[in-house]
Design a protein around this motif. Structure first.
Motif, PDB file in Angstrom:
ATOM      1  N   ARG A 155       0.802  -1.223   0.000  1.00 12.31           N
ATOM      2  CA  ARG A 155       0.000   0.000   0.000  1.00 12.31           C
ATOM      3  C   ARG A 155       0.832   1.269   0.000  1.00 12.31           C
ATOM      4  O   ARG A 155       0.475   2.269   0.610  1.00 12.31           O
ATOM      5  N   THR A 156       1.944   1.246  -0.719  1.00 14.36           N
ATOM      6  CA  THR A 156       2.713   2.480  -0.905  1.00 14.36           C
ATOM      7  C   THR A 156       2.619   2.966  -2.358  1.00 14.36           C
ATOM      8  O   THR A 156       3.495   3.679  -2.839  1.00 14.36           O
ATOM      9  N   SER A 157       1.562   2.554  -3.056  1.00 14.50           N
ATOM     10  CA  SER A 157       1.253   3.053  -4.416  1.00 14.50           C
ATOM     11  C   SER A 157       2.295   2.646  -5.444  1.00 14.50           C
ATOM     12  O   SER A 157       2.539   3.379  -6.408  1.00 14.50           O
ATOM     13  N   LYS A 158       2.906   1.486  -5.270  1.00 16.90           N
ATOM     14  CA  LYS A 158       3.945   1.060  -6.206  1.00 16.90           C
ATOM     15  C   LYS A 158       3.384   0.820  -7.608  1.00 16.90           C
ATOM     16  O   LYS A 158       3.922   1.315  -8.599  1.00 16.90           O
ATOM     17  N   THR A 159       2.294   0.063  -7.691  1.00 13.82           N
ATOM     18  CA  THR A 159       1.751  -0.291  -9.006  1.00 13.82           C
ATOM     19  C   THR A 159       1.246   0.922  -9.785  1.00 13.82           C
ATOM     20  O   THR A 159       1.650   1.124 -10.944  1.00 13.82           O
ATOM     21  N   LEU A 198       9.923   3.350  -1.353  1.00 13.99           N
ATOM     22  CA  LEU A 198       8.704   4.090  -1.053  1.00 13.99           C
ATOM     23  C   LEU A 198       8.240   3.749   0.356  1.00 13.99           C
ATOM     24  O   LEU A 198       8.253   2.585   0.757  1.00 13.99           O
ATOM     25  N   THR A 199       7.839   4.752   1.100  1.00 21.17           N
ATOM     26  CA  THR A 199       7.359   4.515   2.457  1.00 21.17           C
ATOM     27  C   THR A 199       6.107   5.337   2.697  1.00 21.17           C
ATOM     28  O   THR A 199       5.749   6.213   1.903  1.00 21.17           O
ATOM     29  N   ARG A 245      21.554   2.621   0.469  1.00 21.78           N
ATOM     30  CA  ARG A 245      21.687   3.996  -0.006  1.00 21.78           C
ATOM     31  C   ARG A 245      20.748   4.293  -1.167  1.00 21.78           C
ATOM     32  O   ARG A 245      21.095   5.014  -2.103  1.00 21.78           O
ATOM     33  N   TRP A 246      19.553   3.732  -1.079  1.00 21.43           N
ATOM     34  CA  TRP A 246      18.531   4.020  -2.077  1.00 21.43           C
ATOM     35  C   TRP A 246      17.795   5.301  -1.672  1.00 21.43           C
ATOM     36  O   TRP A 246      17.512   5.506  -0.489  1.00 21.43           O
ATOM     37  N   PRO A 247      17.490   6.163  -2.603  1.00 19.80           N
ATOM     38  CA  PRO A 247      16.677   7.336  -2.268  1.00 19.80           C
ATOM     39  C   PRO A 247      15.301   6.883  -1.792  1.00 19.80           C
ATOM     40  O   PRO A 247      14.777   5.865  -2.254  1.00 19.80           O
ATOM     41  N   VAL A 248      14.732   7.627  -0.863  1.00 13.88           N
ATOM     42  CA  VAL A 248      13.447   7.261  -0.271  1.00 13.88           C
ATOM     43  C   VAL A 248      12.436   8.382  -0.495  1.00 13.88           C
ATOM     44  O   VAL A 248      12.753   9.565  -0.329  1.00 13.88           O
ATOM     45  N   ILE A 249      11.227   7.999  -0.872  1.00 10.47           N
ATOM     46  CA  ILE A 249      10.139   8.961  -1.043  1.00 10.47           C
ATOM     47  C   ILE A 249       9.001   8.568  -0.121  1.00 10.47           C
ATOM     48  O   ILE A 249       8.509   7.438  -0.174  1.00 10.47           O
ATOM     49  N   ASP A 250       8.587   9.498   0.731  1.00 11.85           N
ATOM     50  CA  ASP A 250       7.443   9.282   1.605  1.00 11.85           C
ATOM     51  C   ASP A 250       6.192   9.689   0.838  1.00 11.85           C
ATOM     52  O   ASP A 250       6.016  10.859   0.492  1.00 11.85           O
ATOM     53  N   VAL A 251       5.317   8.727   0.558  1.00 12.09           N
ATOM     54  CA  VAL A 251       4.147   8.988  -0.282  1.00 12.09           C
ATOM     55  C   VAL A 251       2.915   9.393   0.526  1.00 12.09           C
ATOM     56  O   VAL A 251       1.829   9.550  -0.044  1.00 12.09           O
ATOM     57  N   THR A 252       3.073   9.586   1.828  1.00  8.04           N
ATOM     58  CA  THR A 252       1.922   9.831   2.700  1.00  8.04           C
ATOM     59  C   THR A 252       1.041  10.963   2.196  1.00  8.04           C
ATOM     60  O   THR A 252      -0.175  10.836   2.130  1.00  8.04           O
ATOM     61  N   ARG A 253       1.635  12.071   1.853  1.00  7.55           N
ATOM     62  CA  ARG A 253       0.853  13.237   1.440  1.00  7.55           C
ATOM     63  C   ARG A 253       1.067  13.573  -0.034  1.00  7.55           C
ATOM     64  O   ARG A 253       0.924  14.724  -0.445  1.00  7.55           O
ATOM     65  N   ARG A 254       1.440  12.590  -0.799  1.00  4.52           N
ATOM     66  CA  ARG A 254       1.707  12.817  -2.224  1.00  4.52           C
ATOM     67  C   ARG A 254       0.680  12.097  -3.092  1.00  4.52           C
ATOM     68  O   ARG A 254       0.269  10.981  -2.787  1.00  4.52           O
ATOM     69  N   GLU A 257       0.929  11.432  -9.164  1.00  3.30           N
ATOM     70  CA  GLU A 257       1.649  12.326 -10.080  1.00  3.30           C
ATOM     71  C   GLU A 257       2.840  12.979  -9.395  1.00  3.30           C
ATOM     72  O   GLU A 257       3.917  13.121 -10.007  1.00  3.30           O
ATOM     73  N   GLU A 258       2.673  13.376  -8.137  1.00  4.51           N
ATOM     74  CA  GLU A 258       3.764  14.021  -7.407  1.00  4.51           C
ATOM     75  C   GLU A 258       4.889  13.035  -7.123  1.00  4.51           C
ATOM     76  O   GLU A 258       6.073  13.376  -7.238  1.00  4.51           O
ATOM     77  N   THR A 259       4.521  11.810  -6.757  1.00  2.00           N
ATOM     78  CA  THR A 259       5.545  10.775  -6.526  1.00  2.00           C
ATOM     79  C   THR A 259       6.306  10.498  -7.809  1.00  2.00           C
ATOM     80  O   THR A 259       7.540  10.429  -7.816  1.00  2.00           O
ATOM     81  N   ALA A 260       5.570  10.358  -8.917  1.00  2.00           N
ATOM     82  CA  ALA A 260       6.215  10.083 -10.204  1.00  2.00           C
ATOM     83  C   ALA A 260       7.121  11.234 -10.622  1.00  2.00           C
ATOM     84  O   ALA A 260       8.213  11.010 -11.160  1.00  2.00           O
TER      85      ALA A 260
END
Length: 275
Positions: A155-159, A198-199, A245-254, A257-260
Motif C-alpha cells: 500500500r505504498t502506491s507502487k503499481t 517508497l514509504t 543507499r537508495w533514495p526514499v520517497i514518503d508517499v503519505t501526502r503525495r 503524479e507528485e511521486t512520479a
C-alpha cells in the motif's frame, strides 16, 4: 454574478480529447463545490460535426473548452458560440502562440499529432507491457532491464506509480518489501535501474490496508493491520533502504503524479540531465 455549484462544460477536440479533458480537470479542482456536467465532443473534424456540437451546446448552455487546429472549424465553433451567447475558450492558443513567437515559425496545425504512431508511442506501449510483466515482484529476472525499480511495503502506491511512469515511456518495475522475506538477488545485483524506496505513515497504511481488505473480502494475517507490526515493518524497510543507499520517497501526502515527478527528477539526476 451569482455563484454556480453545477454547470455544463463542453469539451471539444479534433482528437481523442485527452488534452482538453486534462486541462479542464486541472482547473476545476481550484473551485471548491463546483460540479461540472461534462459533455465530451471528440474527433470533431468536419463542418457537420461542429454544427452538432453547437446544437448540443445550445441545448445545454455552458462553457466551451476546445482544441481545434483547423482555422475553418475554429471560426465556425466560435461564431456559433457567439450566436448563442456562450463562452468558447481555445485552451492551447496561449502556449502555441508563445512557442510560435519564440521559435519564429508557425505551428503545423495537424489534428491528433500527439497520437501518431511514432517511436515515442511504441516506447510507451513497451514500457506499459514491462510494468505489467514486472508488477509486484513478478519476473525478477528482468529487473536489470528496468529504468526504475520501486521497493516498498504493501500500500505504498507502487503499481499505479509504475503505470504512470510507463505512460511517460519509463520502464518501471516494483518489488514488495515483506518482513522476513529477502529481496530478490536480481534486484540487489541490478546496476542499470534507479532503485527507489517508497514509504508511508503507519497509520495511513493501516487505513489503506483495511479498506483493501473490505473491498477484497480477504483475510490477511493480523500483523497486516496491527499498528505495532506496521510500524516495525516501516522501520525495517527504511533501515534496508538506508543500508543500500537508495533514495526514499514518503508517499503519505503525495499524489501518484507528485511521486512520479520526484522519481523522474531523480532519474534525470542519475543520468546527468537535471540541468
Amino acid at each position: 454574478m451569482p455563484e454556480l455549484s453545477r454547470f455544463h462544460l463542453h469539451l471539444v477536440s479534433d482528437s481523442t480529447g485527452e488534452t482538453v479533458h486534462s486541462v479542464a480537470r486541472a482547473c476545476l479542482v481550484q473551485f471548491d463545490g463546483a460540479e461540472a456536467v461534462e459533455h465530451v465532443w471528440s474527433m470533431v473534424r468536419t463542418r457537420s460535426q461542429v454544427e452538432r456540437v453547437i446544437a448540443g451546446v445550445e441545448a445545454n448552455p455552458g462553457v466551451v473548452l476546445f482544441t481545434l487546429v483547423s482555422d475553418t472549424l475554429r471560426s465556425l465553433l466560435q461564431e456559433g458560440c457567439r450566436r448563442i451567447q456562450v463562452q468558447a475558450i481555445p485552451v492551447l492558443d496561449p502556449v502555441i502562440g508563445a512557442l510560435a513567437a519564440y521559435l519564429g515559425r508557425q505551428s503545423r496545425g495537424l489534428p491528433g499529432k500527439q497520437h501518431l504512431l511514432d517511436n515515442e508511442y511504441f516506447a510507451r506501449i513497451d514500457a506499459m507491457t514491462f510494468a505489467l510483466n514486472h508488477d509486484d515482484g513478478q519476473s525478477s529476472w528482468g529487473l536489470q532491464d528496468a529504468d526504475v525499480c520501486l521497493v516498498g511495503v504493501s500500500r505504498t502506491s507502487k503499481t499505479p506509480t509504475c503505470l504512470y511512469l510507463a505512460n511517460r515511456g519509463i520502464k518501471a518495475a516494483n518489488v514488495p518489501f515483506v518482513p522476513g522475506v529477502a529481496l530478490p538477488a536480481e534486484l540487489l545485483a541490478a546496476k542499470h535501474p534507479l532503485i527507489v524506496g517508497l514509504t508511508n505513515d503507519p497509520e495511513r497504511l493501516i487505513q489503506l490496508r483495511r479498506h483493501r481488505l473490505e473491498v477484497l473480502h480477504h483475510a490477511y494475517p493480523g500483523g497486516y493491520t496491527d499498528i505495532d507490526a506496521v510500524r516495525a515493518e516501516v522501520r525495517e524497510a527504511r533501515r534496508v533502504f538506508a543500508e543500500r543507499r537508495w533514495p526514499v520517497i514518503d508517499v503519505t501526502r503525495r499524489s501518484i503524479e507528485e511521486t512520479a515527478a520526484s522519481i523522474m527528477k531523480l532519474l534525470a539526476r542519475k543520468h546527468g540531465l537535471d540541468g
